[in-house]
Structures are given as structure tokens and as C-alpha cells.
Design a protein around this motif. Sequence first.
Motif, short mmCIF file in Angstrom:
data_model
loop_
_atom_site.label_atom_id
_atom_site.label_comp_id
_atom_site.label_asym_id
_atom_site.label_seq_id
_atom_site.Cartn_x
_atom_site.Cartn_y
_atom_site.Cartn_z
N GLY A 255 7.79 -38.11 28.02
CA GLY A 255 8.74 -37.04 28.27
C GLY A 255 9.91 -37.51 29.08
N PHE A 256 11.06 -36.87 28.87
CA PHE A 256 12.27 -37.22 29.61
C PHE A 256 12.90 -35.93 30.14
CE2 PHE A 256 11.62 -40.43 26.36
CZ PHE A 256 11.76 -41.63 27.08
N ASP A 257 13.56 -36.02 31.31
CA ASP A 257 14.26 -34.86 31.83
C ASP A 257 15.53 -35.29 32.53
OD1 ASP A 257 13.75 -34.89 34.95
OD2 ASP A 257 11.83 -35.40 34.02
N PHE A 258 16.49 -34.38 32.53
CA PHE A 258 17.80 -34.62 33.15
C PHE A 258 18.21 -33.35 33.86
CE2 PHE A 258 22.45 -34.34 32.99
CZ PHE A 258 22.80 -35.54 33.61
N ASP A 259 18.52 -33.44 35.18
CA ASP A 259 18.86 -32.27 35.99
C ASP A 259 20.18 -32.49 36.72
OD1 ASP A 259 16.53 -30.76 35.44
OD2 ASP A 259 15.40 -31.99 36.85
N LEU A 260 20.98 -31.42 36.81
CA LEU A 260 22.20 -31.42 37.62
C LEU A 260 21.95 -30.57 38.86
CD1 LEU A 260 24.86 -30.85 34.81
CD2 LEU A 260 24.24 -33.02 35.89
N SER A 261 22.57 -30.95 39.99
CA SER A 261 22.34 -30.21 41.22
C SER A 261 23.61 -30.14 42.05
CB SER A 261 21.22 -30.86 42.04
OG SER A 261 21.59 -32.18 42.42
N HIS A 262 23.64 -29.13 42.94
CA HIS A 262 24.75 -28.95 43.88
C HIS A 262 24.19 -28.23 45.11
CE1 HIS A 262 28.68 -27.99 45.53
NE2 HIS A 262 28.28 -26.73 45.65
N SER A 263 24.61 -28.69 46.32
CA SER A 263 24.11 -28.09 47.54
C SER A 263 25.15 -28.22 48.64
CB SER A 263 22.79 -28.76 47.98
OG SER A 263 23.05 -30.11 48.36
N ASN A 264 24.84 -27.68 49.83
CA ASN A 264 25.76 -27.78 50.97
C ASN A 264 25.91 -29.22 51.44
OD1 ASN A 264 26.10 -25.00 51.00
ND2 ASN A 264 24.37 -24.68 52.40
N GLN A 266 25.30 -31.96 49.33
CA GLN A 266 25.70 -32.82 48.21
C GLN A 266 26.65 -32.08 47.29
OE1 GLN A 266 22.78 -35.75 46.22
NE2 GLN A 266 22.82 -34.00 44.85
N ASP A 267 27.85 -32.63 47.08
CA ASP A 267 28.82 -31.99 46.20
C ASP A 267 28.34 -31.97 44.77
OD1 ASP A 267 30.51 -31.55 48.33
OD2 ASP A 267 31.55 -33.48 48.07
N PHE A 268 27.80 -33.08 44.36
CA PHE A 268 27.36 -33.20 42.97
C PHE A 268 26.21 -34.19 42.90
CE2 PHE A 268 27.55 -35.56 38.95
CZ PHE A 268 27.35 -34.54 38.05
N GLY A 269 25.26 -33.87 42.08
CA GLY A 269 24.14 -34.79 41.91
C GLY A 269 23.46 -34.61 40.58
N PHE A 270 22.78 -35.65 40.19
CA PHE A 270 22.00 -35.54 38.95
C PHE A 270 20.78 -36.44 39.07
CE2 PHE A 270 24.83 -39.10 38.22
CZ PHE A 270 24.06 -40.03 37.53
N SER A 271 19.77 -36.12 38.31
CA SER A 271 18.54 -36.90 38.33
C SER A 271 18.07 -37.17 36.91
CB SER A 271 17.44 -36.18 39.12
OG SER A 271 17.14 -34.94 38.52
N ILE A 272 17.50 -38.33 36.74
CA ILE A 272 16.96 -38.75 35.45
C ILE A 272 15.51 -39.13 35.67
CG2 ILE A 272 17.13 -40.40 33.56
CD1 ILE A 272 20.08 -40.76 34.26
N GLY A 273 14.65 -38.61 34.83
CA GLY A 273 13.23 -38.90 34.98
C GLY A 273 12.54 -39.13 33.66
N SER A 274 11.44 -39.79 33.72
CA SER A 274 10.63 -40.01 32.52
C SER A 274 9.17 -39.97 32.93
CB SER A 274 10.97 -41.36 31.86
OG SER A 274 10.66 -42.43 32.74
N SER A 275 8.32 -39.61 31.99
CA SER A 275 6.88 -39.56 32.26
C SER A 275 6.11 -40.10 31.07
CB SER A 275 6.44 -38.11 32.55
OG SER A 275 6.69 -37.29 31.43
N PHE A 276 4.96 -40.63 31.37
CA PHE A 276 4.09 -41.19 30.34
C PHE A 276 2.68 -40.71 30.59
CE2 PHE A 276 1.23 -44.64 28.94
CZ PHE A 276 1.52 -44.64 27.58
N GLY A 277 2.03 -40.22 29.55
CA GLY A 277 0.68 -39.68 29.71
C GLY A 277 -0.30 -40.25 28.71
N ILE A 278 -1.54 -40.40 29.16
CA ILE A 278 -2.63 -40.85 28.29
C ILE A 278 -3.74 -39.82 28.39
CG2 ILE A 278 -4.23 -42.70 27.71
CD1 ILE A 278 -2.49 -44.62 29.28
N ARG A 279 -4.13 -39.23 27.27
CA ARG A 279 -5.19 -38.22 27.23
C ARG A 279 -6.53 -38.86 26.93
NH1 ARG A 279 -0.84 -35.71 24.66
NH2 ARG A 279 -0.07 -33.86 25.76
N ASN A 280 -7.57 -38.23 27.48
CA ASN A 280 -8.95 -38.62 27.18
C ASN A 280 -9.18 -40.10 27.46
OD1 ASN A 280 -11.57 -37.92 26.30
ND2 ASN A 280 -11.16 -38.75 24.26
N ILE A 281 -8.68 -40.56 28.60
CA ILE A 281 -8.68 -41.99 28.88
C ILE A 281 -10.09 -42.56 29.04
CG2 ILE A 281 -8.37 -41.60 31.37
CD1 ILE A 281 -6.62 -44.15 31.37
N PHE A 282 -11.02 -41.76 29.59
CA PHE A 282 -12.40 -42.21 29.75
C PHE A 282 -13.37 -41.38 28.92
CE2 PHE A 282 -10.39 -43.20 33.97
CZ PHE A 282 -10.35 -44.57 33.80
#
Length: 302
Positions: A255-264, A266-282
Motif C-alpha cells: 500500500g502507498f499513501d500521500f498526505d498534505l498538511s498545514h499547521s501553525n 509548518q506552512d506546508f508539508g507532505f508525507s509519503i508512506g508505503s506498507s508491506f504485509g504478509i498474511r498467514n505467515i505462520f
Amino acid sequence: IQKSINRLKQFYKNKGYFDTEVKSKNILSPDRNATVQYFIKTGNQYTIESVSKKISSPVLDSLYQLSLDRGLIKKGYPFEIERFEAERARIINFFRNNGVYNFQQNSIQFTAAIDSSGVDTKIPAVVDITDLQKRENDTLINVPYKIHTVSKIKVFIDNPGQLVQLSSFTDSLTYNDFTIYFKGKLKYKPKALDEVIFIQKGKPYSDLERTQTYRYISNLRNFKYPSITYSHININQSDLVANIFLNPKERFSMGFDFDLSHSNIQDFGFSIGSSFGIRNIFRGAEILEIGIKNTFGSSSDI
């Protein structure tokens, strides 16, 4: 105005005030704004004089007797429509959690004789529970309700196309009270499935156990849209077979996600994330998830 009057009358009738009178008066102010005043005379509230029953099925009659101490309509209680609706829901839930898996809402009716003169405000109520109506050809027949016991629990694990073709399952394994049907190597430990199956073999059918089983299987996040159905062992028996169909999700997910943010701060910000999952591993329906997130921002104060 008449609609409002009718609604007010109906509201108080639902609360047991069947002799309610509503009148209205229009008041015109000097600035030509109109105000409507409503005058309500409720009269005495009607109450339940007695509660009797008329139940076609002996089985339901016995069950109903067991639940009387939790009843919501009793002698001396206000004759309120909401109270009768709640009692209907209570009886339905009680029956469907105690073996009557095919009980229908329209099998319950409440009848009452109301004194239209308003002299007698005590109303005798009758709980009328009829048999199940089934259509055979062009004829409706009455079938007495029965308590249905779950005699078998079957779990089918495969992809959607194969789940409807029960003949495609080449292997089976019995664990505690249920049997797992699969093809090839079984990818899940039977114990992991046993922990999320609340349906009990040899016990009466229960809506609650069915709902709990569905919820816990869904919470594993290992299967797509689990399905639980019930069928009769044969037409001459009331015993049921619980069939649980499980369609495994893909073992790996990203999965991938991208977020924009603004606060007192920080004038402008963004974040990039990724996730990896394995089901039924054991093989116990576990999920291993790894996530990475980077945040970038700018501020005029720096």
C-alpha cells in the motif's frame, strides 16, 4: 395546520393517550407575522389490563414461557406503541437465538380491544404467534415452528469459483466440532479457525453465534467476504448443517499513501508512506505488516 394537528394526535396516541384532543388558534401580530398556538388535552393514559397469549406451536409456547420474566408488556404498564414494537423485537431475538432459525417477524401480532367511549382505560392485550407460512405450488400452508439443532459444521476454503463447486474439494480434516474441506495442502492451522468459530455443534441454532463467527473471521483480515449459510440435513429432519465459506485473500499486499498538511508551526508539508504485509505467515492467520513513512515540510520561521 391540520397536518400538525394530526401528527400531535398520533404522537400522543402512540404514548397511550387515545382520547387526545388538539385545537389550534392563529394569532396575527401588528407586524403581520402569524403565530399558531396549539392546545392539547390528553385525557387519561390507557394502561395494559392483562396480557394473554395465543401461540400455535407448542415449541414456541414453551420458549415464550421461559422468557416472560424479561417481557416488556405487563399488567399496569402504559399502553405505548413503542413498548409493543420493542417486545416484538425481543421475542424475535429470543426465538432466533434459541433454535428457531427461520422465525419470521410477521408471525407475531398484538391484538387489543380499546373502549372507544373512553370510559374504560384498561386494555387487555393478546400476543398472537402463528405458524410459519410456506408456499407450495400455488397454496399457502401452515408449518409449525421447531427448534433446529446444528448437527454439522463444515468449513470450505478455496477461491470464489471453486466454493460453489463442492465436488472440487479433494481433502478434508476434522478438528473438534467442525470439518475443513480444502484442495491440496491446508494453508491454515485448524486451531486458528477453531478460535473464531462460535457456532456450537449439538446446540440449537443462534443468530448471535452466527454474527460473532462472521465478525471474528472478518477481523482476521485473511478472507474476502466470508459467508455462513445453513441447510437442512434432509427434508425429513429439522437438524441443520452450518456451512462456512472462506475465500483467502492474496498472501502479499502493498500500500502507498500521500498526505498534505498545514499547521501553525509548518506552512506546508507532505508525507509519503508505503506498507508491506504478509498474511498467514505462520499458518495461524497472523498478519505481519511493515510500514515506512517520510514527512517533509517548510516553515517561514526557520
